[in-house]
Every structure is written in structure tokens, then in C-alpha cells.
Design a protein around this motif. Structure first.
Motif, mmCIF file in Angstrom:
data_model
loop_
_atom_site.group_PDB
_atom_site.id
_atom_site.type_symbol
_atom_site.label_atom_id
_atom_site.label_comp_id
_atom_site.label_asym_id
_atom_site.label_seq_id
_atom_site.Cartn_x
_atom_site.Cartn_y
_atom_site.Cartn_z
ATOM 1 N N GLN A 1 -9.580 1.074 10.083
ATOM 2 C CA GLN A 1 -10.085 2.400 10.702
ATOM 3 C C GLN A 1 -10.545 2.595 11.362
ATOM 4 O O GLN A 1 -11.558 3.655 12.100
ATOM 5 C CB GLN A 1 -11.751 1.196 10.499
ATOM 6 N N GLN B 1 -6.914 -3.796 7.853
ATOM 7 C CA GLN B 1 -8.162 -3.000 7.494
ATOM 8 C C GLN B 1 -9.032 -2.489 9.044
ATOM 9 O O GLN B 1 -9.243 -1.292 9.571
ATOM 10 C CB GLN B 1 -9.173 -3.540 6.153
ATOM 11 N N SER C 1 -9.456 -0.054 3.457
ATOM 12 C CA SER C 1 -10.662 -0.261 3.914
ATOM 13 C C SER C 1 -11.465 -0.966 2.322
ATOM 14 O O SER C 1 -12.128 -1.518 2.013
ATOM 15 C CB SER C 1 -11.869 0.483 4.739
ATOM 16 N N ASP C 2 -10.936 -0.293 1.382
ATOM 17 C CA ASP C 2 -11.373 -0.894 0.035
ATOM 18 C C ASP C 2 -10.296 -1.407 -1.169
ATOM 19 O O ASP C 2 -10.985 -2.181 -1.739
ATOM 20 C CB ASP C 2 -10.910 -0.019 -1.157
ATOM 21 N N LEU C 3 -9.431 -2.521 0.269
ATOM 22 C CA LEU C 3 -9.079 -3.915 -0.512
ATOM 23 C C LEU C 3 -9.403 -4.825 -0.826
ATOM 24 O O LEU C 3 -10.183 -5.023 0.670
ATOM 25 C CB LEU C 3 -7.232 -3.762 -0.171
ATOM 26 N N ASP C 4 -9.050 -6.123 -1.465
ATOM 27 C CA ASP C 4 -10.147 -7.622 -1.392
ATOM 28 C C ASP C 4 -8.797 -8.599 -0.782
ATOM 29 O O ASP C 4 -8.564 -8.599 -1.765
ATOM 30 C CB ASP C 4 -11.078 -7.265 -2.831
ATOM 31 N N LEU C 5 -9.284 -7.676 0.769
ATOM 32 C CA LEU C 5 -8.231 -9.231 1.231
ATOM 33 C C LEU C 5 -8.996 -10.612 1.634
ATOM 34 O O LEU C 5 -10.071 -10.494 1.789
ATOM 35 C CB LEU C 5 -7.519 -8.378 2.718
ATOM 36 N N SER C 6 -7.988 -11.421 1.650
ATOM 37 C CA SER C 6 -8.762 -12.912 2.257
ATOM 38 C C SER C 6 -9.150 -12.750 3.235
ATOM 39 O O SER C 6 -8.736 -12.640 4.047
ATOM 40 C CB SER C 6 -7.994 -13.896 1.502
ATOM 41 N N ALA D 1 0.677 -1.205 0.019
ATOM 42 C CA ALA D 1 -0.023 0.076 -0.084
ATOM 43 C C ALA D 1 0.874 1.442 -0.408
ATOM 44 O O ALA D 1 0.889 2.479 -0.827
ATOM 45 C CB ALA D 1 -0.764 -0.228 1.174
ATOM 46 N N MET E 1 -1.006 4.751 -0.691
ATOM 47 C CA MET E 1 -2.503 4.797 -0.723
ATOM 48 C C MET E 1 -2.089 5.351 0.474
ATOM 49 O O MET E 1 -2.219 5.568 1.454
ATOM 50 C CB MET E 1 -2.678 3.569 -0.453
ATOM 51 N N GLU F 1 -7.355 5.497 4.577
ATOM 52 C CA GLU F 1 -9.483 5.431 4.114
ATOM 53 C C GLU F 1 -9.297 4.275 3.323
ATOM 54 O O GLU F 1 -9.832 3.205 3.340
ATOM 55 C CB GLU F 1 -9.575 5.625 3.873
ATOM 56 N N GLN F 2 -8.532 3.807 1.797
ATOM 57 C CA GLN F 2 -8.734 3.161 1.093
ATOM 58 C C GLN F 2 -8.330 1.939 1.416
ATOM 59 O O GLN F 2 -8.567 0.654 0.918
ATOM 60 C CB GLN F 2 -7.203 3.723 -0.283
ATOM 61 N N TRP G 1 -13.122 -8.563 7.843
ATOM 62 C CA TRP G 1 -12.082 -7.019 8.055
ATOM 63 C C TRP G 1 -10.916 -7.603 8.459
ATOM 64 O O TRP G 1 -10.836 -7.917 9.772
ATOM 65 C CB TRP G 1 -12.342 -6.079 8.822
ATOM 66 N N ASP G 2 -9.769 -7.263 7.620
ATOM 67 C CA ASP G 2 -8.205 -7.724 8.174
ATOM 68 C C ASP G 2 -7.966 -6.946 8.674
ATOM 69 O O ASP G 2 -8.888 -5.994 9.137
ATOM 70 C CB ASP G 2 -7.880 -8.301 6.895
#
Lengths: 450, 450
Positions: free
Chosen positions: A443, A439, A421-426, A410, A415, A418-419, A435-436
């Protein structure tokens, strides 16, 4: 065919040689190596001394045969004494002490760093060791084997000090760590350093912080270390690990410009100020991706990257080093401490207006067995809300090191927090939460921002 | 104060409610929940049925009290029967069957998905189960407890099928998995699916692939499952896990537009075509960050993100869903399989010209004990060399899931595969190598590119 000479057979040198061959298979690099251990993982020395690595030969990233089969010529036990930049020559002394000259079209200097040896009384006593190269580790191991010391005192609470405290405890010694700063592991924030100290204590390691070492005395084979604040402790072995400095004497003697702490100045193509001479690894100043400036930050990962770039450019390529973020991880007993980017204090010094928040959570859904605590510190810029750095402390099975790499990736991409939280983490319950933790911490930063 | 009604108390609904409260603390969301289990982790059901989660109540992300203390009103066992979009009303049936109307200023639909129930003979027999909600898992658990089945047959080799094969084996049952496709876990490439099947077999699970199920017959409590290719197998319990479809009947009845597989159409603000009505989670079409189009890709992580955005916008905010990358991880016995982005075949279908390379290495320096194999597949675009997707299979202690997240973070930032080598990732010998396996795989992709 270009004559490529590389001085140094550790991370930077070997990476340069391998990459040069990839870019131009007609190049046959010659490596001038001061010892007999090309491409050894010096980061692995503590694990050899702990007994976890059964044979020191396993520490080689590649065997001598593999390197030679890759088309690289190795001159072992050869010392580069001088560089004649006007004539494109390196003066080399062979194992029998005979001098010879090697001509180069391109030269890569990867001479690495050397342990700092504090000027205190007793530093040269038998049983007192530094630790950087293979020979150092053989000396320590010999002492461990022959003298069977019961106790060790480690001067310095950095990465090597921490790993060696773990290693020597595992080897059965009673260990004390003495650190000049207020906490051990000053590469992370004080609150995390204190938890690392607690982990050491939990495993029987004594820690003394805020203590400067003043002398080492011998009484037979037993050593007594004395320091400020009336510190005095006995030990059968003393390891001094108070940092390193660049090995740049050879370069400086050839008119190559040096800078911070004497490190070789390079541009992002890893070129020195002298034509056709490149340098890489622990001997150079490193471009920092966030500071947008040079610093001294010797790390094996960086040495590999810089060596690769030096080799690529020496072989006719054109690539720039994208910079370090200072990403680091260290395992200390059951904990891993990791960081990337800037801490609050470093960000301030660099002219940012940082805000730092610390968040604590589980590494995975707590209903699934084995959940462990993670402490995540995030530093961001007040104005742009951009991520500036992160630190994580947690159990070594908690994917701490690759979670710091999410932050590192990141950071590389500028990044905002705030962004994240937009990551698509596993997510799967045994390994994370919807939410990892990365994230959740982001937050919390946004929520607590003030 | 805005009247915010949310239909559905799972990931999307709760996330919407919590976020709405954060954005505007004067909002008091009301959740209409069809069962008694608000905010339960349905991803955790296999671990409850395996016995690893000692009490099903632990599956709650938050307790009922915690949710209510956060200012959220819960109407449990209430069924939303109809939405009158012209009058901004939701018709609700309470546990006693009494109807009432709830007026809203903003409505969020988070009705989720339902298990696909294949139309085969015997699907409704006692001992045959679907698994999606808490009640489903109670029914399975009751059967396990009361009938003590010795064997189970699982129809479907997807995520739930794989996790349940693991779970029921742990619970002591002899398990067979029947999958219609050529390999189990078709969300990853065939070669990885085959390794997953081998892992199942290694733990005593039988697998039958390329078999379609045709009927289930009962002989007392014993069931016999028959399928194509002459397949026939007995079992004391049958679990049918062949996927899910969006629960969108309620929305469709209110004039809300639906699309792929019947999922609710939304824009990136999570607005439906009907004013003041938002939808999120497994009931909606999902914006895909790489396809730049909508798809149906129901995942808990996505439901949390979309719910949060719906809640933010319903409370007066303005935020867009950045899209899914389809990042997923699943633990199957000792393995974790993870993916992000597009596989070769998916990239081709989306109009890319992909090149895919598979690389195998160790998760950390092999000289340090416990090194495990990682298989990393990378898909990139031939023209732009941009990263399009990645898959990793490895031991569950090998940081597979957070390594896939490095790729996911790189994908989010449109990185090229070559740029992955510029990332400053962490390294310590017990956890990685100087070039992380992610980077070694990227370098292999570049080298093997053709």
C-alpha cells in the motif's frame, strides 16, 4: 529398464535419481560421486563449523542406507573422467585409480560448481581456505581444532562470508570481513547491506568494504592479508569466499554447449544440446522466470527443482522447469535478509521501468511483546504496476523468510502490487497485523508511486 | 464535499474513513461510535487480560489524536438509533441522551457483531462474562483484580476460548474449557484439534468436550457450571465465548436487506440494497473466493479489507472485494494453528470432490538447533487437482502463519497442488529446507492421491 547414469551426488543428482524412481520404478539410477558424501547439505557447512551441528554426519539430507534403499546405486570416490556421447559411455576412475566404462541410456550431469580461487600471492598458504564441499569444511575444522586460531579474516561479504562471520564468531574467533564492493551482502540493496554490516559490528565483527585483496603473507602460522587502500590485517585463519563458477569441464569435453560463465546450456526440460544428456543444478544456466532468459544463479533450491525435472524427463516424463525468481534468505546473527525477484537496478537492466519503495514497520502488533522491526523493499513496474521483486530485512523470529515467499508466490502468478491488498493473509496479534506488513508495504508503494 | 457518515469505530469503520480520505481528501468523514474506544484492536483483548499488554490504551491501532489528525471527526459515546434512508439522515443520541440528526450523502454501516448469549440459567450472574468489546474486557479485568479468582471456566473452545485459556493460565488461574463439539478448535480438522487439546492439558488446562452447558449457579462468589453427561465444575469466573452474530438491527430497521444469520446483504462493492448505503465488517455477509457465494465469516482482516473498499467506493472510487478465503491463525501457548480455504468437509458441501492428505515434517533442517514439528493438511480437488485449502499446526516460532499465507496466495491464484513445487521459495537451514515443508506436503498429496 533404462540405464540412468547420474554424475554428481549433491542436490541435483540425488533429486534426479529419486524422481526418476518415482516416475519409473524399473529405473535403477547409478550415481557417480567424486567424494564420500552423497546428498550432504553443503548449505549447512557454516553451522557445522560454528559448532551448532554437533556431528557432521547430521548434514546428510539422507543417509547412504536411505539412498540405497530407495533403489539408487552409489559409486563413491569415483571420478567421471570423460563422456563419450557417440557411444553413450561415461569413463569412470574408481578409488584405486582403475578406469571403467559405464553405459547409459540417459545421462544427468550434476557436477555442481567450484569455489573461485583468486590469483593472489599466498592463496595456497596453510591456513588459507576455500569452502564449498565437505572436504573443505573438514580442512577448516581441522585447522580450528588443531591450531586454535584466535582470529579469522574472511574475504568476501556474500552469503558464505556472512554465515561464516557468524559461525566463527560463535566459535570464539575475532572476525574481520573484507569485501570488494561498497557494502556487504550485495545481493540486497545498499541500505540493507549497511544494516547487515551494523549487525556484524554489533557482534564484534570488523568490516572493511571497498577493499580488494592483493596478497596473503605468512609469518609462522600467522597470516597477514594486504589489500587496496592500504588495507593490512593479521589473522590466524583466512577464508576466501568470493563466489563460484560452474564445474562444466567434463560436459564441455563431450561437446556439450556451455554459455554464461561457462555454465552448461540447457532447455527448460533440462536437456543439453547432446541427445539423452540432461544437466541440472549449479553447473547449468538457469531459466529466470522474470527475465524470461537464462542467467547463472546457483542455489540449492533451484538445484533440487532442476534435478527433479531432469530425473522426471530422463525416466520418460515430460516436465519443464518453471524458472527461478532468485528467492534467497540468509540468517546473519539475529537478522534474516531475504529477497525474491528483481531489484531496481536489475529490473532496469532487464528493460523494465521500475519504481522501488522501502517501508518499515513491526512484524506484529506492537502491543504484544517481542515486536521486531521489518524493512520491506518492493520493486514494481511503472507501466503495468506489476510486482517485480521484494527484499525484507528483519529479526530471524519475524517470519521474514516465509514473508518473502508470499512475494515469491505473488511473483510466480504475475500479480500487481495493488492486488497484494486483496490477499487474504493470516493475522493474530502475536504474529502479524490485520494488514500483514507485506500488504502495508504494498500500500505504501502504491501511495508513494511517482 | 461529500458528507460521509460512518456508523461504527472499529476495523471496518476506521478503514472506510481512512480510505475515503485517501481517495478524496475533500471528504471529511464523521464516525458515530457507541463507546469511547475508536480503532481498538479487539483481537488483542486476551493479551490485555493475560497481563502481556501492560496498558489497555496500547490496544489502539491508532490514538484518537492520530485519527482526528487524519481529518476524521469522531462522535464518541454516540448511539445511532435509526436511519432514515428516504431523507438520508441518521438519528443519533449523544452521551447526554439528546437526539440529533446527521445528514449524509454516503453512509457506511460498520456496526460489527455481538457475542451470542446462550439462554441458560445463571448467565447474568456476577462473575459470568462475555468478551467482545473493550467494556467487556474492563469488566473481566475488574473481576480479576478485585476478586482474585483462583479458577476460571470457559464455555466454548473456539478462538476466543483458546486464547483466553492461555491468557488466564498465564494470569495464574486454574482453567477449564468446556466445548460442545467433540474437539476444541473446530475450525481445524479433528486430529489437529486433539493436538491443541493436548497442548492445553500440557499447560494445566482441563478440557471437557462433547458437553453442552445447562446452568450456572452461584454460592456466594463461587460459581458452579452444570452441563450434559453429568458435567459439573466449580469456578470463580465463567467466560462464555460461544460465537457472535451480526449487529444488524439498525440496518434492518432502515429497510436494508439481511441474510445469513441476519447479516447485512451487500454486493462486492460493499453496497447494500439501499442507495448510498454501504456496509462492511462483522455485520455483513462475506463473499467467499472459493465458494463463489456469500457466507458469514467475521474476521478482523476481512473487516479491514471490506471497510477499505466501502470507503473507497463511498468516496467515488470503484473497487470490488475479491473475497475471503477464511485465512486464520491463532496462537495457543506454544502452538499456532492456521488455516486457509476449505477443509475436506467444507469442500464436499460446496460441491467439490476433495482429497485431503496430512503430512508431518520439520520446520527447518533438523541438523540446525531448534527444529520443530509441523503438521500440514492439504485439501485439493480430485478432478482439477486444484488447491482448495490447507491447515498447519506447529510451534509458534515455526513460521506457521506465513506458511499458511503461501497457501493463501496460491489459492488466490487458483494454483494446482502440483504447481506448488514450481514455486521458488526461500531456503536457509535455520528456517526451512530446500523444498519448503509447504512443498513437501504438496508432493506428498500428489504421491498419496487416490
Amino acid at each position: 529398464m533404462k540405464r540412468l547414469i547420474i554424475i554428481g551426488g549433491s542436490d541435483a543428482g540425488i533429486s534426479a535419481a529419486l524422481r526418476a524412481r518415482e516416475i519409473d520404478p524399473s529405473v535403477e539410477p547409478t550415481l557417480v560421486i567424486a567424494d564420500e558424501y552423497p546428498n550432504f547439505s553443503i548449505c549447512g557447512l557454516p553451522f557445522y563449523l560454528s559448532g551448532e551441528v554437533s556431528d557432521w554426519k547430521h548434514l546428510a539430507h539422507r543417509t547412504r542406507q536411505e539412498i540405497e534403499q530407495a533403489g539408487i546405486r552409489l559409486l563413491m570416490d569415483h571420478h567421471a573422467k570423460a563422456i563419450d556421447a557417440a557411444k553413450n559411455l561415461v569413463l569412470v576412475i574408481d578409488p584405486e585409480g582403475r578406469p571403467s566404462e559405464l553405459a547409459y541410456d540417459r545421462l544427468v550431469i550434476g557436477t555442481g560448481a567450484e569455489s573461485i580461487k583468486p590469483k593472489i600471492k599466498g592463496i595456497d598458504l596453510p591456513g588459507v581456505f576455500l569452502l564449498r564441499w565437505m572436504d573443505d569444511s573438514f580442512a577448516v575444522n581441522k585447522w580450528l581444532t588443531e591450531h586454535e586460531p584466535k582470529s579469522a579474516l574472511i574475504v568476501g561479504g556474500g552469503y558464505i562470508g556472512m554465515e561464516m562471520a557468524d559461525a566463527l564468531t560463535l566459535r570464539g574467533l575475532s572476525v574481520t570481513v573484507v569485501e570488494f564492493s561498497e557494502t556487504v551482502l550485495t545481493t540486497v540493496d545498499k541500505s540493507l547491506g549497511e544494516r547487515v554490516a551494523a549487525e556484524l559490528n554489533r557482534h564484534g565483527v570488523n568490516t572493511a568494504t571497498g577493499v580488494g585483496i592483493e596478497s596473503i603473507e605468512a609469518d609462522g602460522k600467522h597470516l597477514t592479508v594486504k589489500g587496496t587502500k592500504g588495507f593490512s590485517a593479521g589473522a590466524d585463519l583466512v577464508l576466501v569466499a568470493v563466489g563460484c563458477r560452474p564445474s562444466s569441464t567434463l560436459a564441455a569435453g563431450a561437446g556439450i554447449e556451455t554459455g554464461i560463465k561457462g555454465a552448461i546450456k540447457v532447455n527448460r526440460r533440462m536437456e543439453t544440446n547432446v541427445p539423452h544428456i540432461y544437466a541440472a543444478g549449479d553447473c547449468v544456466e538457469t531459466w529466470h522466470n522474470l527475465l524470461k532468459d537464462y542467467t547463472y544463479l546457483p542455489l540449492g533450491t533451484t538445484a533440487h527443482k532442476q534435478g527433479r525435472i531432469a530425473g522426471e524427463n530422463a525416466a520418460g516424463g515430460n516436465r519443464e522447469f518453471e524458472g527461478s525468481l532468485g528467492t534467497q534468505a540468509v540468517k546473519i546473527f539475529d537478522l534474516v535478509a531475504a529477497r525474491t525477484g528483481l531489484r531496481d537496478i536489475e529490473a532496469k537492466e532487464a528493460g523494465f521501468a521500475p519504481f522501488t519503495d522501502q517501508f518499515e514497520t513491526w512484524d506484529h502488533k506492537v502491543y504484544y511483546p517481542g515486536a521486531e522491526n521489518l524493512i520491506i523493499g518492493i520493486t514494481g513496474d511503472r507501466k503495468t504496476k506489476r510486482l517485480l521483486g521484494a527484499q525484507i530485512l528483519g529479526h530471524y523470529k519475524s517470519e521474514v523468510s516465509k514473508r518473502i515467499d508470499i512475494f515469491a508466490t505473488a511473483l510466480f502468478n504475475n500479480m500487481t502490487i495493488e492486488q497484494l491488498s486483496d490477499l487474504d493473509l493470516s493475522y493474530t496479534p502475536p504474529l502479524s497485523s490485520p494488514w500483514d506488513p507485506v500488504q502495508m508495504a504494498a500500500q505504501a508503494w502504491v501511495k508513494n508511486f511517482s
